[in-house]
Design an enzyme around this catalytic site. Structure first.
Site, PDB file in Angstrom:
ATOM      1  N   SER B 157       0.840  -1.193   0.000  1.00 47.14           N
ATOM      2  CA  SER B 157       0.000   0.000   0.000  1.00 47.14           C
ATOM      3  C   SER B 157       0.889   1.263   0.000  1.00 47.14           C
ATOM      4  CB  SER B 157      -0.935  -0.048   1.206  1.00 47.14           C
ATOM      5  OG  SER B 157      -1.894   0.947   1.133  1.00 47.14           O
ATOM      6  N   ASP B 336      -9.022  -6.334  -4.275  1.00 48.15           N
ATOM      7  CA  ASP B 336      -8.595  -5.040  -3.733  1.00 48.15           C
ATOM      8  C   ASP B 336      -9.207  -3.936  -4.592  1.00 48.15           C
ATOM      9  OD1 ASP B 336      -7.266  -2.775  -2.868  1.00 48.15           O
ATOM     10  OD2 ASP B 336      -5.257  -3.639  -3.013  1.00 48.15           O
ATOM     11  N   HIS B 369      -8.121  -5.037   0.015  1.00 50.24           N
ATOM     12  CA  HIS B 369      -6.819  -4.390   0.159  1.00 50.24           C
ATOM     13  C   HIS B 369      -6.024  -4.991   1.331  1.00 50.24           C
ATOM     14  CE1 HIS B 369      -3.867  -1.305  -0.416  1.00 50.24           C
ATOM     15  NE2 HIS B 369      -4.033  -0.805   0.791  1.00 50.24           N
TER      16      HIS B 369
END
Lengths: 201, 399
Positions: B157, B336, B369
């Site tokens: 991320s 995600d 995610h």
């Protein structure tokens, strides 16, 4: 070293950039990387194969060839390989165009459906050939576009693709004088080294 | 060591603080005259210091990535699923460094630190830091540790964005860039979610224009709401169904919504918490608001919004990678929707355009995610095999 891989390796320049479409477990690229120090990228969709590529230290990208190669720049590689994958593609003719857009040279290998064993199988039994080499039934085979040496020659002519070299071998990857004389009848695996021909006037 | 510590845990860990007196000029032009970075390390640094891995944390992460702080500590570090002896980031092979980024609230200099000039909390006066600033400070930490080249810089991320920044700004200081569930820059939708989060914090009456600590309070409601919104974007629809429903058919048969709390058996027809997903979000928000600083949250979301390494290259990210000689490994997760696989493929394609060496995997996973934090077999296997390759490389060089 498998003879077919050795033949392919001969056509690869040391230190060149090689893209392998459907690179399997990465063994060919690994061989080229160690023997020719090529900069390699392999494309593969099978998860197990991808892991093997990583173990082999080969750069691999998870990508479905049937969705095209538009993410690769023109002339960004020296050679694009398509080994034993042609027959499993949705649009093999379009992929070959793309190969020769991405690199000047391409190497294509495929099982030759014109081989005498296939011909006899079909002629005598009237059913689609199944062998140790091509073990699938017609309904579950990943090989949806079989062709013969003659078919591929015709495609190259039609597309104005220049055949730099053509070799056939048996399923043990051995070749001999007879196969050279009657490639479409005796060859089990065809190996082509192709390049962009002059554009048709 | 206690028996309760699993064999594949790095066990008890202790953070260490490094103080830097060299001024750090930030991207904004502002200067931090001095600062602290808090870090943890796991595993042993080898003799020629070639086996070090830097872990970059995401939005709400910190330096505590693996192991536990005390035997009574029920919660291991945030990436314990991937860091430990025999795990993907194998601490038997690697020396793993994990820090809290500048602007954080877990021990590195940030808004909750005391500003030496005013002797008060920095609060809203802490300068806006960017991913570039973080990489710069991480480079200083690297120097302090005597490491010349990271075997790999790794992050998911926002952490993955720091990995990209390393590969662009300091390409000769890392061998491998491992970038997981990231994006080349934020989409308008991503920024919109961040803005909702920021607005909920700044409009809380207890925010006091960021000087809430001086008032002895904090914007709890705003922070809760920010986290609740954020949390929704970390999970996939399917992960929420799996977490808060019995089976899909159970609910369909009853003709009610997913997430219905069946324990009570009836609806309140009011505005109370009727559904499990509601109480879950409240719980998550509540817990987060008690442990995280609101100004840090604002800073971290801004760092995300500002991330776009292509700005220095006419918007062409491939040009940014022109000198990035390190090898790249990217992974994304199918469900995600915060940074979906297409965003990772954008990075892959720009790397290919730049002629870089790339490995890329798209992992089927339900978790959205958050999948990058979880021990999903295909993900962990590939991760582990890739780092096995990295270890082989450094061992070969040593021999």
């Amino acid at each position: 070293m498998r003879p077919d891989l050795e033949i392919i390796a001969k056509w690869i320049k040391p230190g060149s950039r090689v893209l392998d479409l459907g690179c399997g477990d990465g063994s060919l690229l690994h061989y080229l990387k160690t023997s020719k120090e090529v900069l390699e990228i392999g494309l593969e969709i099978d998860g197990v194969n991808i892991e093997r590529c990583i173990e082999n230290g080969v750069n691999v990208i998870e990508q479905n060839l049937d969705q095209g190669l538009s993410n690769f720049q023109s002339s960004s590689f020296d050679t694009v390989l398509l080994a034993q994958t042609l027959q499993a593609l949705s649009n093999p003719h379009e992929l070959i165009d793309d190969m020769l857009r991405i690199a000047k040279n391409g190497i294509v290998t495929f099982p030759n459906f014109g081989n005498w064993k296939s011909r006899i199988y079909l002629a005598s039994r009237g059913r689609m050939p199944v062998s140790k080499f091509m073990p699938h039934q017609w309904y579950n085979t990943p090989n949806i576009h079989f062709c013969t040496v003659k078919d591929f020659d015709a495609l190259c002519a039609e597309k104005n693709i220049k055949v730099l070299a053509r070799t056939v071998v048996d399923s043990q990857h051995q070749g001999n004088w007879a196969m050279k004389a009657w490639p479409n009848f005796l060859g089990e695996i065809a190996i082509y080294h192709i390049t962009r021909g002059k554009p048709i006037e | 060591m206690s028996n309760s510590i699993p064999a594949d845990s790095v066990g008890l860990v202790k953070p260490q603080v490094h103080h830097f007196d060299e001024p750090l000029t930030l991207r904004s032009g502002k200067v931090l005259p001095a600062f602290d970075l808090v870090m943890e390390s796991y595993g042993e640094l080898n003799a020629n210091k070639s086996n070090a891995i830097l872990i970059c944390h995401a939005l709400s992460g910190d330096h505590h990535a693996a192991g536990i702080h005390s035997v009574d500590d029920p919660k291991p570090g945030w990436w314990d699923a991937c860091i430990g002896p025999g795990k993907a980031i194998d601490t038997n092979l690697f020396f793993v460094v994990s820090l809290n980024n500048l602007g954080g609230c877990a021990g590195s200099t940030g808004p909750t630190s005391i500003n030496p000039q005013t002797k008060k909390h920095f609060g809203p006066d802490f300068p806006v830091v960017t991913v570039r600033d973080w990489a710069k400070s991480q480079l200083m930490l690297m120097g302090r540790l005597g490491i010349k080249k990271w075997a790999a810089v790794v992050g998911g991320s926002l952490g993955g964005m720091q990995v990209l920044r390393w590969a662009i700004s300091y390409p000769d200081r890392l061998r491998h860039a491992i970038c997981i569930a990231a994006a080349p820059k934020l989409s308008a939708q991503n920024i919109a979610f961040n803005e909702v989060a920021r607005h909920s914090i700044t409009s809380d009456p207890n925010f006091h224009e960021g000087r809430y600590l001086e008032q002895g309070t904090y914007p709890k409601q705003g922070l809760m709401l920010a986290r609740m919104v954020g949390h929704i974007t970390y999970l996939s629809d399917s992960a929420m169904r799996a977490k808060f429903g019995k089976t899909v058919t159970d609910f369909e048969n009853e003709g009610t919504n997913f997430g219905r709390d069946l324990r009570s058996g009836n609806l309140s027809f009011g505005f109370n918490v009727d559904f499990q997903v509601e109480s879950y979000l409240h719980y998550q928000g509540e817990r987060f608001s008690e442990n995280f600083d609101a100004n840090t949250y604002l800073l971290m979301t801004k760092a995300l919004d500002y991330f776009d390494p292509s700005v220095d290259f006419d918007g062409d990210l491939s040009k940014a990678f022109a000198n990035s000689d390190c090898k790249f490994m990217l992974m994304s997760f199918s469900t995600d929707w915060r940074f979906p696989p297409e965003r990772s493929r954008e990075i892959v394609n720009d790397l290919l355009k730049a002629g870089r060496q790339v490995t890329y995997l798209e992992i089927e996973a339900d978790a959205g995610h958050d999948a990058f934090l979880m021990p999903i077999p295909r993900y962990v296997n590939a991760f582990s095999k890739y780092l096995g390759r990295v270890h082989k490389e450094i061992s070969a060089e040593q021999a």
